[in-house]
Design a protein around this motif. Sequence first.
Motif, short mmCIF file in Angstrom:
data_model
loop_
_atom_site.label_atom_id
_atom_site.label_comp_id
_atom_site.label_asym_id
_atom_site.label_seq_id
_atom_site.Cartn_x
_atom_site.Cartn_y
_atom_site.Cartn_z
N ASN A 82 -6.33 3.82 -10.09
CA ASN A 82 -5.39 3.07 -10.92
C ASN A 82 -4.10 2.85 -10.12
O ASN A 82 -3.97 3.34 -8.99
CB ASN A 82 -5.15 3.76 -12.27
CG ASN A 82 -4.49 5.12 -12.09
OD1 ASN A 82 -3.70 5.32 -11.16
ND2 ASN A 82 -4.81 6.06 -12.95
N LEU A 83 -3.15 2.12 -10.72
CA LEU A 83 -1.94 1.75 -9.98
C LEU A 83 -1.19 2.96 -9.44
O LEU A 83 -0.79 2.99 -8.27
CB LEU A 83 -1.02 0.92 -10.90
CG LEU A 83 0.26 0.42 -10.24
CD1 LEU A 83 -0.04 -0.54 -9.10
CD2 LEU A 83 1.16 -0.25 -11.27
N LEU A 84 -1.06 4.00 -10.28
CA LEU A 84 -0.32 5.19 -9.86
C LEU A 84 -1.03 5.86 -8.68
O LEU A 84 -0.38 6.27 -7.71
CB LEU A 84 -0.17 6.17 -11.04
CG LEU A 84 0.66 7.41 -10.74
CD1 LEU A 84 2.10 7.03 -10.41
CD2 LEU A 84 0.65 8.38 -11.93
N ASP A 85 -2.37 5.96 -8.76
CA ASP A 85 -3.14 6.55 -7.65
C ASP A 85 -2.87 5.78 -6.35
O ASP A 85 -2.65 6.36 -5.29
CB ASP A 85 -4.66 6.46 -7.93
CG ASP A 85 -5.07 7.37 -9.07
OD1 ASP A 85 -4.38 8.36 -9.30
OD2 ASP A 85 -6.09 7.07 -9.73
N LYS A 86 -2.89 4.43 -6.50
CA LYS A 86 -2.71 3.59 -5.30
C LYS A 86 -1.33 3.80 -4.69
O LYS A 86 -1.18 3.86 -3.47
CB LYS A 86 -2.88 2.11 -5.67
CG LYS A 86 -4.32 1.70 -5.89
CD LYS A 86 -4.37 0.23 -6.19
CE LYS A 86 -5.77 -0.20 -6.55
NZ LYS A 86 -5.81 -1.54 -7.13
N ILE A 87 -0.32 3.94 -5.56
CA ILE A 87 1.05 4.16 -5.05
C ILE A 87 1.13 5.51 -4.34
O ILE A 87 1.71 5.63 -3.26
CB ILE A 87 2.08 4.04 -6.20
CG1 ILE A 87 2.13 2.59 -6.69
CG2 ILE A 87 3.47 4.50 -5.75
CD1 ILE A 87 2.96 2.35 -7.93
#
Length: 210
Positions: free
Chosen positions: A5-10
């Motif tokens: 998800n977005l947080l993981d990617k960041i």
Amino acid sequence: MTKLNLLDKIIVEIEYAIDTIHDKAVSEQSNKFIKNKNDLTLEDKSKSERLMRVNHMGEVCAQGLYRGQAYLSKDEKNKIQLYKMCQEEREHLKICRTRLDELKGRGSLLNGVWYASSFLLGAVAGISGEKYGAGFIEETEKQVSKHLDDSMEMLPKNDFRSRDILKYIKDDEEKHEKTAKQMGSKELPDNYKKVMADLSNIMKDISYYL
Ligand SMILES: [Fe+2]
Ligand SMILES: [Fe+2]
């Protein structure tokens, strides 16, 4: 495969950035570069160290640029190509780091800032579409090759080893420029090219000392 998800990617990107800035891994390729016959004088050593710090900073930026561009690139094929080139740039980073260590030098104190600004610049290229994105890579690699020529010229005459390393890196950068052409690059507007050159000159001037 688990979808991030977005947080993981960041988080992945932040970890990658920290890892890049602190990467002290010795390049296994370093053995293949020629060794200097004579020890460098203190003055020459200091000049080589400064120049190699600038080159190391350039490779930190290459990591940021490619990661930033890949992060926001919509085209899956381009993304894969960008990560592949990023991997090759990683080897350059290690080679420069190894040479800096040999010269008892250090990386730029501002590598974190350089990485972050390069990531942002790469991200802008990533959302500019495939053709301008490839044009950005082509122009970057062209400017890097020109910089490497200047750097080889400026190295102390007796530092054959650093020169051999830069020659090897330059050959790779020229391959990247060709790859960008094969990706269908579109030439960037002149004012954009000038901004890129001006920014990199500022970074180089500062990293020479800091
Ligand atoms: Fe490189
Ligand atoms: Fe490159």
